[in-house]
Motif scaffolding. Structure first.
Motif, short mmCIF file in Angstrom:
data_model
loop_
_atom_site.label_atom_id
_atom_site.label_comp_id
_atom_site.label_asym_id
_atom_site.label_seq_id
_atom_site.Cartn_x
_atom_site.Cartn_y
_atom_site.Cartn_z
N ASP A 29 19.88 82.87 134.74
CA ASP A 29 18.76 83.78 135.02
C ASP A 29 19.24 85.24 135.07
OD1 ASP A 29 16.65 81.98 135.17
OD2 ASP A 29 16.96 81.58 137.31
N ALA A 30 20.38 85.45 135.73
CA ALA A 30 20.92 86.81 135.86
C ALA A 30 21.36 87.36 134.51
CB ALA A 30 22.09 86.81 136.85
N MET A 31 21.96 86.53 133.66
CA MET A 31 22.39 86.98 132.34
C MET A 31 21.19 87.32 131.45
SD MET A 31 25.86 84.81 131.38
CE MET A 31 25.30 83.17 131.84
N ILE A 32 20.14 86.52 131.55
CA ILE A 32 18.92 86.81 130.78
C ILE A 32 18.30 88.12 131.24
CG2 ILE A 32 16.55 86.03 130.37
CD1 ILE A 32 17.68 83.15 130.33
N ASP A 33 18.27 88.33 132.56
CA ASP A 33 17.74 89.59 133.09
C ASP A 33 18.58 90.78 132.62
OD1 ASP A 33 15.73 88.26 134.39
OD2 ASP A 33 16.70 88.29 136.37
N ALA A 34 19.87 90.54 132.39
CA ALA A 34 20.77 91.62 131.94
C ALA A 34 20.73 91.84 130.43
CB ALA A 34 22.20 91.31 132.38
N LEU A 36 20.60 88.97 127.90
CA LEU A 36 20.97 87.84 127.06
C LEU A 36 19.73 87.27 126.39
CD1 LEU A 36 23.27 85.88 126.17
CD2 LEU A 36 22.62 84.45 128.12
N LYS A 37 19.76 87.17 125.08
CA LYS A 37 18.60 86.69 124.31
C LYS A 37 18.78 85.23 123.93
CE LYS A 37 16.94 90.90 124.30
NZ LYS A 37 15.81 91.27 125.19
N VAL A 38 18.47 84.37 124.88
CA VAL A 38 18.57 82.93 124.62
C VAL A 38 17.67 82.21 125.63
CG1 VAL A 38 20.55 82.65 126.16
CG2 VAL A 38 20.18 80.98 124.35
N PRO A 39 16.99 81.14 125.22
CA PRO A 39 16.18 80.38 126.19
C PRO A 39 17.03 79.86 127.34
CG PRO A 39 15.63 79.75 123.95
CD PRO A 39 16.85 80.62 123.85
N LYS A 40 16.47 79.88 128.53
CA LYS A 40 17.22 79.50 129.73
C LYS A 40 17.82 78.11 129.62
CE LYS A 40 16.60 78.77 134.72
NZ LYS A 40 15.66 78.96 135.87
N GLN A 41 17.02 77.11 129.27
CA GLN A 41 17.51 75.74 129.24
C GLN A 41 18.59 75.56 128.19
OE1 GLN A 41 16.79 73.56 131.60
NE2 GLN A 41 18.30 72.16 130.68
N THR A 42 18.45 76.27 127.08
CA THR A 42 19.48 76.19 126.03
C THR A 42 20.83 76.67 126.55
OG1 THR A 42 17.83 76.52 124.28
CG2 THR A 42 20.13 77.00 123.73
N MET A 43 20.81 77.79 127.28
CA MET A 43 22.06 78.34 127.80
C MET A 43 22.65 77.43 128.87
SD MET A 43 24.19 80.72 127.35
CE MET A 43 25.51 81.66 128.14
N LEU A 78 28.11 89.35 131.31
CA LEU A 78 29.06 88.48 132.00
C LEU A 78 29.09 88.78 133.49
CD1 LEU A 78 31.33 86.38 132.03
CD2 LEU A 78 32.94 88.23 131.47
N ALA A 79 29.14 90.06 133.85
CA ALA A 79 29.19 90.43 135.27
C ALA A 79 27.94 89.97 135.99
CB ALA A 79 29.34 91.95 135.40
N ALA A 80 26.79 90.12 135.36
CA ALA A 80 25.54 89.66 135.97
C ALA A 80 25.59 88.16 136.22
CB ALA A 80 24.35 90.03 135.09
N GLY A 81 26.11 87.43 135.24
CA GLY A 81 26.19 85.98 135.38
C GLY A 81 27.14 85.56 136.50
N ILE A 82 28.30 86.20 136.58
CA ILE A 82 29.28 85.87 137.62
C ILE A 82 28.70 86.14 139.01
CG2 ILE A 82 31.50 86.50 138.62
CD1 ILE A 82 32.48 86.97 135.71
#
Length: 246
Positions: A29-34, A36-43, A78-82
């Motif tokens: 969720d955080a990477m998408i907000d930052a 990242l262009k990919v569907p959540k479930q796919t990632m 990456l930082a958002a995801g971590i």
């Protein structure tokens, strides 16, 4: 007579997979907000597929997924995801219900307690100390201590050595039948299957006991030990002298 209990850690004391799933979902969720262009479930599926290849303890899993999928790592994403992962991990870093009261009851019964985990030593101790469990255990064995994973006999034998117990005096409880149950049985330990932590849909665990709540261990051990005491009472030792007839 059961004198000690050895626990698996993840999905036996700690609801590890619930924590992992929640943390990965928050990270995505955080990477998408930052950006990242990919569907959540796919990632999410890509991350867990990578865990399957690299190991569930891999600390650079998001770097690897981003590099593999996009050929580069956007460090803002990456930082958002971590950070999302860390926040969710802290919020879901919890013991199973009744774990602490069960460990306390077993200690009061005079049992020695240990842990055998396939996780790296530092990860094991971060979880144990982070959950406030370090005072409960006399012997902790992590992957680094033997270089072998369950069902190898090596980690079980080292745990028994640390507890100064024999296999037949010890009960092993874990959620992974093919590792925890098989490995412990191989060297003659009694076994309990943590059905409440099973993430594999196990039909037949092969364990001596199955528990749906960790607190059931207390009654299992009490019954087993009372039965043994009764057996000893019914069959006096040959050196106890002749029976007195009345």
């Amino acid at each position: 007579m059961i004198k000690g209990v050895i626990f698996d850690l993840d999905n036996t004391l700690l609801d590890f997979m619930r924590m992992k799933r929640s943390a990965v979902e928050a990270a995505v969720d955080a990477m998408i907000d930052a950006g990242l262009k990919v569907p959540k479930q796919t990632m999410i599926e890509r991350v867990f597929k990578a865990y399957g290849r690299e190991g569930i303890e891999d600390q650079q899993i998001f770097d690897k997924v981003l590099q593999a999928d996009y050929g580069q790592v956007d460090h803002r994403i990456l930082a958002a995801g971590i950070l999302g992962y860390r926040r969710a991990k802290e919020g879901n870093f919890k013991l199973y219900p009744h774990t602490r009261i069960t460990l306390t009851a077993l200690l009061k019964m005079g049992l020695r307690l240990g842990i055998v985990s396939d996780a790296p030593r530092l990860s094991v101790w971060l979880r144990i100390v982070g959950l406030g469990l370090d005072a409960f255990f006399d012997g902790v064995v992590a992957f680094d201590d033997t270089g072998e994973k369950k069902p190898s006999a090596a980690p079980f034998r080292l745990a028994l050595k640390k507890l100064a117990l024999e296999p037949h005096e010890t009960l092993m409880i874990g959620d992974w039948a093919e590792r925890d149950v098989v490995g412990a049985k191989t060297i003659g330990m009694r076994t309990a299957f943590a059905r409440y932590g099973d993430d594999f849909g196990t039909l037949h665990s092969g364990a001596d006991f199955e528990v749906n709540d960790i607190i059931e261990l207390v009654d299992i051990i009490r019954r087993e030990n009372e039965g043994q005491q009764g057996l000893f009472d019914a069959h006096p030792h040959k050196d106890a002298g002749p029976e007195v007839k009345r």
